[in-house]
Motif scaffolding. Structure first.
Motif, PDB file in Angstrom:
ATOM      1  N   ALA A   1      11.641 -10.514   7.968  1.00 30.55           N
ATOM      2  CA  ALA A   1      12.040 -10.130   9.011  1.00 30.55           C
ATOM      3  C   ALA A   1      12.974  -8.636   8.660  1.00 30.55           C
ATOM      4  O   ALA A   1      12.808  -7.731   9.207  1.00 30.55           O
ATOM      5  CB  ALA A   1      12.813 -10.924   9.727  1.00 30.55           C
ATOM      6  N   GLU A   2      13.599  -8.820   7.675  1.00 30.97           N
ATOM      7  CA  GLU A   2      14.506  -7.777   7.251  1.00 30.97           C
ATOM      8  C   GLU A   2      13.356  -6.478   6.702  1.00 30.97           C
ATOM      9  O   GLU A   2      13.659  -5.296   6.781  1.00 30.97           O
ATOM     10  CB  GLU A   2      15.239  -8.098   6.003  1.00 30.97           C
ATOM     11  N   LEU A   3      12.553  -6.963   5.850  1.00 29.55           N
ATOM     12  CA  LEU A   3      11.416  -5.890   5.428  1.00 29.55           C
ATOM     13  C   LEU A   3      10.886  -5.234   6.600  1.00 29.55           C
ATOM     14  O   LEU A   3      10.609  -4.074   6.518  1.00 29.55           O
ATOM     15  CB  LEU A   3      10.332  -6.528   4.526  1.00 29.55           C
ATOM     16  N   ARG A   4      10.522  -5.908   7.689  1.00 30.48           N
ATOM     17  CA  ARG A   4       9.813  -5.475   8.630  1.00 30.48           C
ATOM     18  C   ARG A   4      10.728  -4.332   9.451  1.00 30.48           C
ATOM     19  O   ARG A   4      10.419  -3.362   9.682  1.00 30.48           O
ATOM     20  CB  ARG A   4       9.597  -6.641   9.692  1.00 30.48           C
ATOM     21  N   LYS A   5      12.097  -4.740   9.353  1.00 35.02           N
ATOM     22  CA  LYS A   5      13.031  -3.700   9.996  1.00 35.02           C
ATOM     23  C   LYS A   5      13.350  -2.727   9.238  1.00 35.02           C
ATOM     24  O   LYS A   5      13.457  -1.351   9.612  1.00 35.02           O
ATOM     25  CB  LYS A   5      14.449  -4.517   9.993  1.00 35.02           C
ATOM     26  N   LEU A   6      13.113  -2.615   7.946  1.00 33.86           N
ATOM     27  CA  LEU A   6      13.369  -1.747   6.725  1.00 33.86           C
ATOM     28  C   LEU A   6      11.991  -0.619   6.897  1.00 33.86           C
ATOM     29  O   LEU A   6      12.281   0.607   6.608  1.00 33.86           O
ATOM     30  CB  LEU A   6      13.598  -2.017   5.320  1.00 33.86           C
ATOM     31  N   ASN A   7      10.713  -1.096   7.176  1.00 35.79           N
ATOM     32  CA  ASN A   7       9.576  -0.415   7.497  1.00 35.79           C
ATOM     33  C   ASN A   7       9.502   0.691   6.335  1.00 35.79           C
ATOM     34  O   ASN A   7       9.593   1.821   6.728  1.00 35.79           O
ATOM     35  CB  ASN A   7       9.634   0.063   8.846  1.00 35.79           C
ATOM     36  N   LYS A   8       9.449   0.310   4.738  1.00 38.24           N
ATOM     37  CA  LYS A   8       9.222   1.234   3.738  1.00 38.24           C
ATOM     38  C   LYS A   8       7.766   1.173   3.770  1.00 38.24           C
ATOM     39  O   LYS A   8       7.171   0.182   3.182  1.00 38.24           O
ATOM     40  CB  LYS A   8      10.064   0.793   2.795  1.00 38.24           C
ATOM     41  N   SER A   9       7.040   2.267   3.786  1.00 39.56           N
ATOM     42  CA  SER A   9       5.508   2.332   3.457  1.00 39.56           C
ATOM     43  C   SER A   9       5.477   2.578   1.860  1.00 39.56           C
ATOM     44  O   SER A   9       6.349   3.424   1.312  1.00 39.56           O
ATOM     45  CB  SER A   9       4.579   3.364   4.385  1.00 39.56           C
ATOM     46  N   GLY A  10       4.443   2.040   1.336  1.00 35.64           N
ATOM     47  CA  GLY A  10       4.245   2.247  -0.158  1.00 35.64           C
ATOM     48  C   GLY A  10       5.246   1.735  -1.116  1.00 35.64           C
ATOM     49  O   GLY A  10       5.496   2.089  -1.976  1.00 35.64           O
ATOM     50  N   ALA A  11       6.042   0.746  -0.260  1.00 36.96           N
ATOM     51  CA  ALA A  11       7.224   0.082  -1.242  1.00 36.96           C
ATOM     52  C   ALA A  11       6.815  -0.603  -2.615  1.00 36.96           C
ATOM     53  O   ALA A  11       5.560  -1.691  -2.426  1.00 36.96           O
ATOM     54  CB  ALA A  11       8.129  -0.935  -0.124  1.00 36.96           C
ATOM     55  N   LYS A  12       7.492  -0.675  -3.609  1.00 34.46           N
ATOM     56  CA  LYS A  12       7.043  -1.414  -4.817  1.00 34.46           C
ATOM     57  C   LYS A  12       8.111  -2.546  -4.903  1.00 34.46           C
ATOM     58  O   LYS A  12       9.053  -2.588  -4.417  1.00 34.46           O
ATOM     59  CB  LYS A  12       7.310  -0.729  -6.067  1.00 34.46           C
ATOM     60  N   ALA A  13       7.301  -3.832  -5.126  1.00 30.72           N
ATOM     61  CA  ALA A  13       8.301  -4.856  -5.200  1.00 30.72           C
ATOM     62  C   ALA A  13       8.204  -5.866  -6.370  1.00 30.72           C
ATOM     63  O   ALA A  13       7.326  -5.920  -6.975  1.00 30.72           O
ATOM     64  CB  ALA A  13       7.835  -5.887  -3.823  1.00 30.72           C
ATOM     65  N   LEU A  14       9.372  -6.551  -6.639  1.00 31.95           N
ATOM     66  CA  LEU A  14       9.392  -7.296  -7.858  1.00 31.95           C
ATOM     67  C   LEU A  14       9.839  -8.887  -7.273  1.00 31.95           C
ATOM     68  O   LEU A  14      10.818  -8.688  -6.546  1.00 31.95           O
ATOM     69  CB  LEU A  14      10.273  -6.852  -9.052  1.00 31.95           C
ATOM     70  N   GLU A  15       9.228  -9.846  -7.784  1.00 36.25           N
ATOM     71  CA  GLU A  15       9.788 -11.180  -7.461  1.00 36.25           C
ATOM     72  C   GLU A  15       9.989 -11.967  -8.759  1.00 36.25           C
ATOM     73  O   GLU A  15       9.113 -12.005  -9.592  1.00 36.25           O
ATOM     74  CB  GLU A  15       8.969 -11.968  -6.376  1.00 36.25           C
ATOM     75  N   VAL A  16      11.184 -12.474  -9.029  1.00 41.53           N
ATOM     76  CA  VAL A  16      11.692 -13.393 -10.019  1.00 41.53           C
ATOM     77  C   VAL A  16      11.526 -14.671  -9.919  1.00 41.53           C
ATOM     78  O   VAL A  16      12.122 -15.334  -8.882  1.00 41.53           O
ATOM     79  CB  VAL A  16      13.038 -12.663 -10.407  1.00 41.53           C
ATOM     80  N   GLY A  17      10.576 -15.539 -10.552  1.00 46.63           N
ATOM     81  CA  GLY A  17      10.374 -16.850 -10.075  1.00 46.63           C
ATOM     82  C   GLY A  17       9.538 -17.155  -8.889  1.00 46.63           C
ATOM     83  O   GLY A  17       9.882 -17.706  -7.860  1.00 46.63           O
ATOM     84  N   ALA A  18       8.403 -16.512  -8.871  1.00 48.27           N
ATOM     85  CA  ALA A  18       7.448 -16.411  -7.964  1.00 48.27           C
ATOM     86  C   ALA A  18       6.765 -17.564  -7.473  1.00 48.27           C
ATOM     87  O   ALA A  18       6.207 -17.808  -6.341  1.00 48.27           O
ATOM     88  CB  ALA A  18       6.394 -15.247  -7.888  1.00 48.27           C
ATOM     89  N   GLY A  19       6.587 -18.490  -8.129  1.00 47.90           N
ATOM     90  CA  GLY A  19       6.009 -19.958  -7.870  1.00 47.90           C
ATOM     91  C   GLY A  19       4.574 -19.536  -7.869  1.00 47.90           C
ATOM     92  O   GLY A  19       3.918 -18.718  -8.581  1.00 47.90           O
ATOM     93  N   ASN A  20       3.887 -19.799  -6.984  1.00 39.94           N
ATOM     94  CA  ASN A  20       2.276 -19.746  -6.656  1.00 39.94           C
ATOM     95  C   ASN A  20       2.252 -18.439  -5.630  1.00 39.94           C
ATOM     96  O   ASN A  20       1.180 -18.185  -4.905  1.00 39.94           O
ATOM     97  CB  ASN A  20       1.760 -20.953  -5.749  1.00 39.94           C
ATOM     98  N   GLY A  21       3.463 -17.647  -5.377  1.00 41.70           N
ATOM     99  CA  GLY A  21       3.385 -16.771  -4.373  1.00 41.70           C
ATOM    100  C   GLY A  21       3.231 -16.815  -3.114  1.00 41.70           C
ATOM    101  O   GLY A  21       2.934 -15.850  -2.136  1.00 41.70           O
ATOM    102  N   TYR A  22       4.014 -18.139  -2.598  1.00 42.79           N
ATOM    103  CA  TYR A  22       4.099 -18.380  -1.125  1.00 42.79           C
ATOM    104  C   TYR A  22       4.935 -17.435  -0.236  1.00 42.79           C
ATOM    105  O   TYR A  22       4.639 -17.312   0.734  1.00 42.79           O
ATOM    106  CB  TYR A  22       4.450 -19.694  -0.855  1.00 42.79           C
ATOM    107  N   PHE A  23       6.139 -16.814  -0.897  1.00 40.19           N
ATOM    108  CA  PHE A  23       6.905 -15.887  -0.129  1.00 40.19           C
ATOM    109  C   PHE A  23       6.107 -14.492   0.167  1.00 40.19           C
ATOM    110  O   PHE A  23       5.808 -14.061   1.105  1.00 40.19           O
ATOM    111  CB  PHE A  23       7.994 -15.556  -0.764  1.00 40.19           C
ATOM    112  N   LEU A  24       5.358 -14.115  -1.050  1.00 45.16           N
ATOM    113  CA  LEU A  24       4.571 -12.941  -1.094  1.00 45.16           C
ATOM    114  C   LEU A  24       3.482 -13.050   0.042  1.00 45.16           C
ATOM    115  O   LEU A  24       3.061 -11.906   0.605  1.00 45.16           O
ATOM    116  CB  LEU A  24       4.212 -12.621  -2.409  1.00 45.16           C
ATOM    117  N   ASP A  25       2.999 -14.097   0.084  1.00 49.83           N
ATOM    118  CA  ASP A  25       1.633 -14.376   1.073  1.00 49.83           C
ATOM    119  C   ASP A  25       2.401 -14.090   2.569  1.00 49.83           C
ATOM    120  O   ASP A  25       1.492 -13.508   3.256  1.00 49.83           O
ATOM    121  CB  ASP A  25       1.562 -15.770   1.235  1.00 49.83           C
ATOM    122  N   GLN A  26       3.637 -14.076   2.918  1.00 47.33           N
ATOM    123  CA  GLN A  26       4.164 -13.687   3.938  1.00 47.33           C
ATOM    124  C   GLN A  26       4.382 -12.005   4.198  1.00 47.33           C
ATOM    125  O   GLN A  26       4.433 -11.639   5.409  1.00 47.33           O
ATOM    126  CB  GLN A  26       5.658 -14.346   4.213  1.00 47.33           C
TER     127      GLN A  26
END
Ligand SMILES: [Zn+2]
Length: 361
Positions: A124-149
């Motif tokens: 929800a916070e990322l939707r509000k920030l609305n940054k196009s072309g953003a680069k992201a890093l996840e530490v301890g991503a597991g199977n990527g279930y957050f990134l799926d969202q």
């Protein structure tokens, strides 16, 4: 339910570690704010920790190895759980994280929850920030279930780097199109990522880690100016409830930090970051009751290692054991009612997670 929580919550097994830096003989100091106004909450022995992560009855060999590993990490037989009067940070002293050997012996099933409040809150916070072309890093991503969202609607998979120690997760993450590495955030493999990321995610990771200045300094240097890091950690009020109500304690060297917004503020100030928001997860009764029933069951076995419940828990895994454990856990529900009444009265403060957004100005 009970089958999946008789070891460490697997989503938390990031395997991140650094070398021990503190010995128990050192003068304790708050790792977050550097204060020396501290009190000791309790002392944990290496035997108690080994018994928690691998009960002797269930697996004598693992128990022995964990005992030796924990003693070596602590540089002695005991560890203190301390609390800082200035920032409220709770921490293990020596402030030393579990290493790869520790996490190998405590094990991971690679069972990750698909949905968590912090996932939805961050999306929800990322939707509000609305940054196009953003680069992201996840530490301890597991199977990527957050990134799926958030992929590909908010961030393109090719713009995502993930760090994960679980070998089984790496092919899954790669198949989703992410750049997947099996290294610590502070590893030189990420040196080239200076000022490269708009977003960094650390969900249920920070409470496992030592070397906090190196960690938050690294987060600050990897973020672009105007970038944000999002962390979720266990709510320290919930931990306090668990420990006061015969549910599982927060055990080092798995969890070594109990975070507060003030502790995040103190470490951020030293490392060029600003706490932009801090929120507690609203209490979910479904989540709370499921955890409380199973955690108090586990603790009953811990407190009486020769008793009937511990004997059932040391049986081979399978359907019969699962059914027996569920029946035993259900039998004790009436003994939890007064604790649940306390939770009902304090429900505003007892959600599972603390979520923070940290900005690099
Ligand atoms: Zn402090």
């Amino acid at each position: 339910m009970i089958e999946t929580i008789d070891r460490l919550p697997p989503e938390e097994l990031t395997g991140q570690h650094t070398q021990p830096t503190k010995r128990s003989s050192d003068q304790p100091e708050c790792p977050a704010c550097k204060s020396r106004s501290l009190s000791t909450l309790r002392t944990v022995s290496a035997h108690e920790a080994a018994q928690f992560f691998a009960p002797e009855r269930a697996n004598a060999e693992s128990h022995k190895r964990i005992h030796a590993c924990v003693t070596s990490l602590w540089g002695g037989d005991t560890c203190q759980i301390m609390s800082c009067a200035d920032c409220g940070f709770g921490f293990a002293w020596p402030y030393v994280a579990g290493n790869a050997e520790f996490y190998n012996h405590t094990g991971s099933d690679g069972v990750y929850p698909r949905a968590k409040w912090e996932f939805t809150r961050t999306a929800a916070e990322l939707r509000k920030l609305n940054k196009s072309g953003a680069k992201a890093l996840e530490v301890g991503a597991g199977n990527g279930y957050f990134l799926d969202q958030i992929c590909p609607s908010l961030v393109r998979p090719e713009d995502v780097t993930v760090l994960e120690y679980n070998d089984k997760s790496i092919p899954i993450l790669k198949a989703k199109g992410f750049r997947a590495l099996s290294v610590d955030l502070r590893d030189e493999a990420l040196d080239a990522g200076r000022n490269a990321f708009d977003f960094i995610f650390l969900f249920q990771v920070v409470e496992h880690l030592d070397g906090l200045d190196a960690l938050f300094g690294r987060i600050g240097s990897l973020l672009r100016s105007g970038g944000s890091a999002f962390c979720a950690v266990p709510n320290s009020a919930r931990i306090k409830y668990q420990e006061a109500n015969r549910s599982v304690p927060d055990q080092p060297p798995n969890h070594i930090g109990r975070w507060t917004p003030e502790a995040f503020d103190a470490i951020c100030r030293r490392n060029g970051l600003v706490v932009r928001s801090a929120e507690l997860e609203p209490l979910s009764w479904r989540e709370f009751l499921a955890h409380d029933i199973s955690y108090s069951h586990i603790q009953r076995a811990q407190l009486n290692p020769d008793g009937f419940i511990a004997r059932v828990r040391s049986l081979p895994r399978g359907r019969m054991r699962r059914l027996a454990e569920a029946a035993l856990a259900a039998l004790f529900i009436p003994t939890r009612l007064s604790a649940w009444h306390y939770v009902y009265r304090n429900r505003k403060n007892l959600g599972g997670s603390l979520w923070v957004r940290l900005d690099r100005p």
